[in-house]
Design a protein around this motif. Structure first.
Motif, PDB file in Angstrom:
ATOM      1  N   THR A  63      -8.451   2.661   2.876  1.00 14.90           N
ATOM      2  CA  THR A  63      -7.366   3.623   2.724  1.00 14.90           C
ATOM      3  C   THR A  63      -7.769   4.751   1.779  1.00 14.90           C
ATOM      4  O   THR A  63      -7.382   5.907   1.976  1.00 14.90           O
ATOM      5  N   LEU A 109       0.859  -1.181   0.000  1.00 16.28           N
ATOM      6  CA  LEU A 109       0.000   0.000   0.000  1.00 16.28           C
ATOM      7  C   LEU A 109       0.899   1.235   0.000  1.00 16.28           C
ATOM      8  O   LEU A 109       1.844   1.304   0.795  1.00 16.28           O
ATOM      9  N   MET A 144      -1.986   0.948  -4.643  1.00  9.89           N
ATOM     10  CA  MET A 144      -1.715  -0.370  -4.060  1.00  9.89           C
ATOM     11  C   MET A 144      -1.219  -1.267  -5.171  1.00  9.89           C
ATOM     12  O   MET A 144      -1.744  -1.222  -6.292  1.00  9.89           O
ATOM     13  N   PHE A 195      -7.951  -1.596   0.516  1.00  7.81           N
ATOM     14  CA  PHE A 195      -7.785  -0.437  -0.370  1.00  7.81           C
ATOM     15  C   PHE A 195      -8.937   0.552  -0.221  1.00  7.81           C
ATOM     16  O   PHE A 195      -8.724   1.774  -0.191  1.00  7.81           O
TER      17      PHE A 195
END
Lengths: 203, 203
Positions: free
Chosen positions: A63, A9, A72, A60
């Motif tokens: 985030t 990430l 990512m 993901f």
């Protein structure tokens, strides 16, 4: 069969450690069903494609809810001949796909994408699907590309990869279907995937 | 033969745009020999493996000189059946490798790594090599892994990939040799690579 991913990430902010640690909370519901090990470059996740793709998607999507630009990278792999058999990776979808004609696998893949949950997070993805150990590997690739084009998440073809765009739910379901329904069920299949959200570049 | 890469640079700093633009200056010497096209996810570079790997190496080495943690993802590809023939991609090393026994290709790969320039920038890399369209693809992979282990840049094996560490010159030469000397010269070969520098994580 051994199935897993190496996941990294990349939040493009000086507060990247905070954003990564906050994103990792999204993995909590999956820690019982996946083996998860982190080093300084990537996080290994091993397990069945159900929790595996859900975990990567939720990591993901969580985030991407931070305002920072985040990307990512994921290397997915199934059936690598160098890996041991791992009972926790067994997957009924893969077993049933064995011997199923391409047209039926395509229809099932599209139905799965249509049934994907809506997460409310818009993302961009580009990925390459590799079907290894087969003379005629491109037949399966072209069969997969037909599904991508009909999935509702297709953006465009690029050199070496395909661009998807849409809600994280539909996009990651499209990638999971590509991974599961194309190439032999017992074969070696990998995906090289990049996801992006909140990019300042013109889309 | 069509040879190229999709390259993405990820500086983990709020000043990521400045770091990326500064890194892109390292591509100036290669703009005559490579076709370079950027979109919001990655930069396509098309050309022969000589300038292609040099450009990717110099882009990352330049960016790693900034104190910020930076990573880069590259998808390298040669011989993809879906791509057109591109005369600018012709490569004598690839042509000569056709029909050369594995042991000789391994020796030539190691000699090339030993002759690599020293850039003075320490980097970490992990990558996967995919040899497509072949029944016995793992023979070439294992032959390549032997070279990696003897290259002086080998760190360790991981699930689905191999870790390298060292000077950017030797590390990227190791990856270029993996790309060029293994798998058929006219075949479809790809690499999924992640590079990292200045990570705050314990190495």
């Amino acid at each position: 069969m051994f199935i897993g991913a190496q996941v990294s990430l990349y939040p493009m902010t000086s507060e990247f450690i905070r954003v990564i640690l906050s994103g990792l909370e999204a993995l909590t519901p999956y820690r019982d069903s996946l083996r998860i090990e982190t080093d300084d470059i990537s996080t290994l996740m091993v397990g069945a494609p159900g929790p595996l793709f859900d975990a990567v998607r939720d990591l993901f999507a969580r985030t991407a809810q931070d305002p920072a630009h985040v990307t990512m990278h994921v290397t997915f792999s199934r059936g690598c001949p160098g890996e041991p058999d791992e009972p926790a990776c067994r997957c009924e979808t893969l077993t049933r796909a064995q011997g199923t004609p391409l047209a039926q696998r395509q229809a099932e893949a599209l139905a799965a994408v249509q049934a994907a949950p809506v997460l409310g997070v818009e993302i961009d993805v580009q990925f390459s699907l590799y079907v290894l150990g087969q003379d005629r590997h491109m037949d399966e690739i072209y069969g997969c590309i037909d599904v991508l084009k009909a999935s509702g998440t297709f953006l465009r073809s690029k050199n070496f990869c395909t661009r998807l765009r849409g809600d994280a739910g539909a996009v990651f379901e499209t990638v999971r279907q590509a991974f599961l329904r194309f190439g032999p069920a017992e074969g070696h299949v990998t995906i090289d995937l990049t996801a992006s959200a909140n990019s300042p570049s013109p889309r």
